[in-house]
Design a protein around this motif. Sequence first.
Motif, PDB file in Angstrom:
ATOM      1  N   TYR A 103       0.827  -1.210   0.000  1.00 42.45           N
ATOM      2  CA  TYR A 103       0.000   0.000   0.000  1.00 42.45           C
ATOM      3  C   TYR A 103       0.862   1.262   0.000  1.00 42.45           C
ATOM      4  O   TYR A 103       0.534   2.259  -0.659  1.00 42.45           O
ATOM      5  CB  TYR A 103      -0.912   0.006   1.229  1.00 42.45           C
ATOM      6  CG  TYR A 103      -2.159  -0.819   1.094  1.00 42.45           C
ATOM      7  CD1 TYR A 103      -2.860  -0.879  -0.099  1.00 42.45           C
ATOM      8  CD2 TYR A 103      -2.669  -1.534   2.173  1.00 42.45           C
ATOM      9  CE1 TYR A 103      -4.017  -1.627  -0.225  1.00 42.45           C
ATOM     10  CE2 TYR A 103      -3.831  -2.285   2.063  1.00 42.45           C
ATOM     11  CZ  TYR A 103      -4.504  -2.335   0.864  1.00 42.45           C
ATOM     12  OH  TYR A 103      -5.650  -3.075   0.751  1.00 42.45           O
ATOM     13  N   ALA A 104       1.952   1.256   0.757  1.00 42.08           N
ATOM     14  CA  ALA A 104       2.822   2.430   0.824  1.00 42.08           C
ATOM     15  C   ALA A 104       3.409   2.753  -0.544  1.00 42.08           C
ATOM     16  O   ALA A 104       3.477   3.927  -0.943  1.00 42.08           O
ATOM     17  CB  ALA A 104       3.925   2.192   1.853  1.00 42.08           C
ATOM     18  N   GLN A 105       3.845   1.745  -1.272  1.00 48.75           N
ATOM     19  CA  GLN A 105       4.393   1.976  -2.607  1.00 48.75           C
ATOM     20  C   GLN A 105       3.336   2.533  -3.546  1.00 48.75           C
ATOM     21  O   GLN A 105       3.598   3.464  -4.324  1.00 48.75           O
ATOM     22  CB  GLN A 105       4.967   0.675  -3.163  1.00 48.75           C
ATOM     23  CG  GLN A 105       6.166   0.147  -2.395  1.00 48.75           C
ATOM     24  CD  GLN A 105       6.651  -1.188  -2.925  1.00 48.75           C
ATOM     25  OE1 GLN A 105       6.441  -1.515  -4.093  1.00 48.75           O
ATOM     26  NE2 GLN A 105       7.299  -1.970  -2.085  1.00 48.75           N
ATOM     27  N   THR A 109       3.458   6.394  -4.980  1.00 47.31           N
ATOM     28  CA  THR A 109       3.555   6.622  -6.423  1.00 47.31           C
ATOM     29  C   THR A 109       2.455   7.555  -6.907  1.00 47.31           C
ATOM     30  O   THR A 109       2.696   8.467  -7.712  1.00 47.31           O
ATOM     31  CB  THR A 109       3.480   5.283  -7.165  1.00 47.31           C
ATOM     32  OG1 THR A 109       4.552   4.439  -6.738  1.00 47.31           O
ATOM     33  CG2 THR A 109       3.565   5.485  -8.665  1.00 47.31           C
ATOM     34  N   ILE A 110       1.244   7.342  -6.422  1.00 49.93           N
ATOM     35  CA  ILE A 110       0.132   8.202  -6.833  1.00 49.93           C
ATOM     36  C   ILE A 110       0.336   9.627  -6.341  1.00 49.93           C
ATOM     37  O   ILE A 110       0.084  10.604  -7.066  1.00 49.93           O
ATOM     38  CB  ILE A 110      -1.190   7.628  -6.293  1.00 49.93           C
ATOM     39  CG1 ILE A 110      -1.505   6.294  -6.983  1.00 49.93           C
ATOM     40  CG2 ILE A 110      -2.339   8.616  -6.492  1.00 49.93           C
ATOM     41  CD1 ILE A 110      -2.678   5.557  -6.387  1.00 49.93           C
ATOM     42  N   PHE A 111       0.829   9.791  -5.111  1.00 51.09           N
ATOM     43  CA  PHE A 111       1.004  11.133  -4.554  1.00 51.09           C
ATOM     44  C   PHE A 111       2.070  11.927  -5.314  1.00 51.09           C
ATOM     45  O   PHE A 111       1.915  13.128  -5.549  1.00 51.09           O
ATOM     46  CB  PHE A 111       1.396  11.031  -3.080  1.00 51.09           C
ATOM     47  CG  PHE A 111       1.591  12.363  -2.419  1.00 51.09           C
ATOM     48  CD1 PHE A 111       0.502  13.135  -2.045  1.00 51.09           C
ATOM     49  CD2 PHE A 111       2.863  12.849  -2.170  1.00 51.09           C
ATOM     50  CE1 PHE A 111       0.675  14.369  -1.439  1.00 51.09           C
ATOM     51  CE2 PHE A 111       3.053  14.076  -1.564  1.00 51.09           C
ATOM     52  CZ  PHE A 111       1.958  14.845  -1.205  1.00 51.09           C
ATOM     53  N   SER A 112       3.154  11.287  -5.689  1.00 47.40           N
ATOM     54  CA  SER A 112       4.246  11.996  -6.351  1.00 47.40           C
ATOM     55  C   SER A 112       4.044  12.147  -7.846  1.00 47.40           C
ATOM     56  O   SER A 112       4.793  12.873  -8.501  1.00 47.40           O
ATOM     57  CB  SER A 112       5.571  11.271  -6.090  1.00 47.40           C
ATOM     58  OG  SER A 112       5.525   9.940  -6.571  1.00 47.40           O
ATOM     59  N   THR A 141      -0.844   6.977   5.404  1.00 48.50           N
ATOM     60  CA  THR A 141      -1.431   8.239   4.998  1.00 48.50           C
ATOM     61  C   THR A 141      -1.415   8.372   3.481  1.00 48.50           C
ATOM     62  O   THR A 141      -0.882   7.520   2.770  1.00 48.50           O
ATOM     63  CB  THR A 141      -0.687   9.414   5.647  1.00 48.50           C
ATOM     64  OG1 THR A 141       0.715   9.312   5.340  1.00 48.50           O
ATOM     65  CG2 THR A 141      -0.850   9.376   7.160  1.00 48.50           C
ATOM     66  N   TYR A 142      -1.993   9.458   3.004  1.00 47.79           N
ATOM     67  CA  TYR A 142      -2.195   9.704   1.579  1.00 47.79           C
ATOM     68  C   TYR A 142      -0.896   9.708   0.772  1.00 47.79           C
ATOM     69  O   TYR A 142      -0.908   9.412  -0.424  1.00 47.79           O
ATOM     70  CB  TYR A 142      -2.897  11.048   1.400  1.00 47.79           C
ATOM     71  CG  TYR A 142      -2.195  12.179   2.118  1.00 47.79           C
ATOM     72  CD1 TYR A 142      -1.145  12.869   1.539  1.00 47.79           C
ATOM     73  CD2 TYR A 142      -2.568  12.522   3.420  1.00 47.79           C
ATOM     74  CE1 TYR A 142      -0.483  13.877   2.212  1.00 47.79           C
ATOM     75  CE2 TYR A 142      -1.915  13.534   4.100  1.00 47.79           C
ATOM     76  CZ  TYR A 142      -0.872  14.211   3.497  1.00 47.79           C
ATOM     77  OH  TYR A 142      -0.217  15.209   4.157  1.00 47.79           O
ATOM     78  N   SER A 145       3.252   7.325   3.601  1.00 48.26           N
ATOM     79  CA  SER A 145       3.968   7.185   4.874  1.00 48.26           C
ATOM     80  C   SER A 145       3.332   6.073   5.707  1.00 48.26           C
ATOM     81  O   SER A 145       2.104   5.932   5.748  1.00 48.26           O
ATOM     82  CB  SER A 145       3.921   8.498   5.654  1.00 48.26           C
ATOM     83  OG  SER A 145       4.552   9.530   4.932  1.00 48.26           O
ATOM     84  N   VAL A 146       4.164   5.298   6.390  1.00 46.29           N
ATOM     85  CA  VAL A 146       3.704   4.176   7.215  1.00 46.29           C
ATOM     86  C   VAL A 146       4.105   4.431   8.654  1.00 46.29           C
ATOM     87  O   VAL A 146       5.265   4.754   8.941  1.00 46.29           O
ATOM     88  CB  VAL A 146       4.307   2.836   6.735  1.00 46.29           C
ATOM     89  CG1 VAL A 146       3.733   1.675   7.540  1.00 46.29           C
ATOM     90  CG2 VAL A 146       4.051   2.637   5.260  1.00 46.29           C
ATOM     91  N   ASN A 147       3.149   4.282   9.567  1.00 45.77           N
ATOM     92  CA  ASN A 147       3.412   4.410  10.997  1.00 45.77           C
ATOM     93  C   ASN A 147       3.025   3.111  11.686  1.00 45.77           C
ATOM     94  O   ASN A 147       1.895   2.627  11.514  1.00 45.77           O
ATOM     95  CB  ASN A 147       2.617   5.565  11.600  1.00 45.77           C
ATOM     96  CG  ASN A 147       3.012   6.903  11.019  1.00 45.77           C
ATOM     97  OD1 ASN A 147       4.099   7.394  11.255  1.00 45.77           O
ATOM     98  ND2 ASN A 147       2.115   7.493  10.237  1.00 45.77           N
ATOM     99  N   ASP A 148       3.941   2.553  12.439  1.00 38.79           N
ATOM    100  CA  ASP A 148       3.664   1.362  13.246  1.00 38.79           C
ATOM    101  C   ASP A 148       3.127   1.839  14.592  1.00 38.79           C
ATOM    102  O   ASP A 148       3.883   2.282  15.453  1.00 38.79           O
ATOM    103  CB  ASP A 148       4.941   0.550  13.409  1.00 38.79           C
ATOM    104  CG  ASP A 148       4.700  -0.773  14.123  1.00 38.79           C
ATOM    105  OD1 ASP A 148       3.538  -1.081  14.441  1.00 38.79           O
ATOM    106  OD2 ASP A 148       5.682  -1.487  14.390  1.00 38.79           O
TER     107      ASP A 148
END
Length: 286
Positions: A103-105, A109-112, A141-142, A145-148
Amino acid sequence: MSMPFYVAPEQQMKDRADYARKGIARGRSVVVLHYADGILFVAENRSQALHKVSEIYDRIGFAAVGRYNEFENLRTAGIRYADLRGYSYDRTDVTGRGLANAYAQLLGTIFSSGGEKPYEVEIVVAELGAESDQDQIYRLTYDGSVNDEEGFAVMGGSAEAITEAIRGAFQPDLGLADAARLAVRALTSDQGAGAPPRALDVDALEVAVLDRTRTLPRKFRRIRGDRLAELLGPSAAAAEQAIADETDQTEPPPAKPAPGSVRETDLADGTDTAAGPTTPAEPDQT
């Protein structure tokens, strides 16, 4: 010939982030937290058809806020990822961390990318471990970014106020009833410390659990209707015991899937919404 309009990359990224945050802020909040026997999902959702909380795989749950059609696309993509990996290798190779990385990838990719708008979504991937200290909650997040998260995670427009309400009373060994009451109490206090709490009835809540005590391989289960009312009401202890005492034989056996096919989405009503319903007009109809 006119010169093309130039926007600095820093300003472009800031504008895209502000755009995504505004869309997420319009969504009603979701709380995901540990309790003694698993992971609890509580969302403010008045729709009985458009779910914000769903199952991805045997021990993995999914929750989201924001634009419905976008997080529905992410949910179905996660199910396909889990199906393929579980069929190609082994069911134990499907992990919450691997899904969160995928999901992060995708979100990053979509955000950038300059060719499409960023996703107005925030999601949680929760994985139930064999023991309570092995449970994992990942918040994405959109921008990818990944937060544990440790103990609990809150998403949506009033995340800060709800987080403060939970932090003061949260304990990792809470029972199911106490954890559900804490989450609902925090959702109703989203206006801040000085404002009176709102009223949230059972029909305005979507509640599900990843239950470690369940003997079936699939640990995801929804709680709603009279059972949810009893869990949140004065007889919460008795309701929690009744839920715990349920045997898996009382549930209708699922149809035997094709090899590697475990794409069962909204288990409560038995429907397959992998394609997603018609996109609602508003950013977050749930």
